[in-house]
Design a protein around this motif. Structure first.
Motif, short mmCIF file in Angstrom:
data_model
loop_
_atom_site.label_atom_id
_atom_site.label_comp_id
_atom_site.label_asym_id
_atom_site.label_seq_id
_atom_site.Cartn_x
_atom_site.Cartn_y
_atom_site.Cartn_z
N TYR A 14 0.81 -1.21 0.00
CA TYR A 14 0.00 0.00 0.00
C TYR A 14 0.85 1.27 0.00
O TYR A 14 0.30 2.37 -0.03
N TYR A 15 2.18 1.12 0.03
CA TYR A 15 3.05 2.25 0.26
C TYR A 15 4.04 2.48 -0.87
O TYR A 15 4.56 1.54 -1.48
N SER A 16 4.32 3.75 -1.10
CA SER A 16 5.50 4.13 -1.85
C SER A 16 6.66 4.12 -0.86
O SER A 16 6.51 4.56 0.28
N TRP A 42 2.06 6.44 2.43
CA TRP A 42 0.82 5.78 2.00
C TRP A 42 0.43 6.29 0.62
O TRP A 42 0.34 7.48 0.38
N SER A 43 0.16 5.35 -0.30
CA SER A 43 -0.24 5.73 -1.65
C SER A 43 -1.39 4.91 -2.18
O SER A 43 -2.00 5.27 -3.19
N TRP A 101 2.55 7.10 -7.96
CA TRP A 101 3.01 8.29 -7.23
C TRP A 101 4.37 8.00 -6.61
O TRP A 101 4.53 7.02 -5.88
N PRO A 149 6.62 9.98 -4.21
CA PRO A 149 6.96 11.14 -3.37
C PRO A 149 8.47 11.23 -3.19
O PRO A 149 9.14 10.20 -3.09
N SER A 160 -0.19 2.32 -7.21
CA SER A 160 -0.07 3.75 -7.53
C SER A 160 1.28 4.06 -8.15
O SER A 160 2.30 3.48 -7.76
N ALA A 220 7.60 3.54 -6.26
CA ALA A 220 6.16 3.62 -6.07
C ALA A 220 5.57 2.24 -5.83
O ALA A 220 6.22 1.22 -6.06
N SER A 221 4.32 2.19 -5.39
CA SER A 221 3.69 0.90 -5.10
C SER A 221 3.44 0.09 -6.38
O SER A 221 3.27 -1.12 -6.31
N ASP A 229 6.58 14.06 2.84
CA ASP A 229 5.59 13.10 2.33
C ASP A 229 5.61 11.78 3.10
O ASP A 229 4.66 11.02 3.04
#
Length: 127
Positions: A31-33, A99-100, A106, A108, A104, A52-53, A113
Motif C-alpha cells: 500500500y506504500y510508496s 501511504w499511496s 506516485w 513522493p 499507484s 512507487a507501489s 511526504d
C-alpha cells in the motif's frame, strides 16, 4: 503505522558494495510508496532512491547507475543494493514509506511526504 528494522550497514572500502535491508511490520507494504534517504551530520536529509507501489522507480543523480532499490511485498521487505561505493556515500541511511494505495505510480520525494521512518543505519566508505 509501519515500523521498520534496518540491517546491512557497515564499513566498506571505496569501490565496494553493500546491501541494505529494511523489514517492515504493522501494515502491508504494497500500500506504500517506499524510499531510502541518507543524512550526513550538519546536512539536510537527502533522498537517494524511490519506488512507487506500482514498481515505478526514481534515483537521485548522485547514485544513478550505482544503487538499486527493490521491494518484496510478499515479505514486507525493501532493499538498497549499493555498488561502486564512494567516500561521499558515507551517511546514515534510513528507509521510509508514504501511504499511496496499492498500484499507484506516485513517487513522493520530499521528506514531508513520508510518515514512517526506520531508525537509520550507518554506512561508512573508507580505505
Amino acid at each position: 503505522q509501519l515500523q521498520f528494522t534496518e540491517s546491512g550497514g557497515g564499513l566498506v572500502q571505496p569501490g565496494g558494495s553493500l546491501r541494505l535491508s529494511c523489514a517492515s511490520s504493522g501494515f502491508a507494504l504494497h500500500y506504500y510508496s517506499i524510499a531510502w534517504f541518507r543524512q550526513v551530520p550538519g546536512k539536510e536529509r537527502e533522498g537517494v532512491s524511490f519506488c512507487a507501489s506500482d514498481g515505478s522507480i526514481k534515483y537521485a543523480e548522485s547514485v544513478q547507475g550505482r544503487f538499486t532499490i527493490s521491494r518484496d511485498n510478499a515479505k514486507n521487505m525493501m532493499y538498497l543494493q549499493m555498488n561502486s561505493l564512494k567516500p561521499d556515500d558515507t551517511a546514515v541511511y534510513s528507509c521510509a514509506a508514504a501511504w499511496s494505495g496499492t498500484g499507484s505510480s506516485w513517487i513522493p520525494i520530499s521528506t514531508s511526504d513520508f510518515k514512517s521512518w526506520g531508525q537509520g543505519i550507518q554506512v561508512t566508505v573508507s580505505s
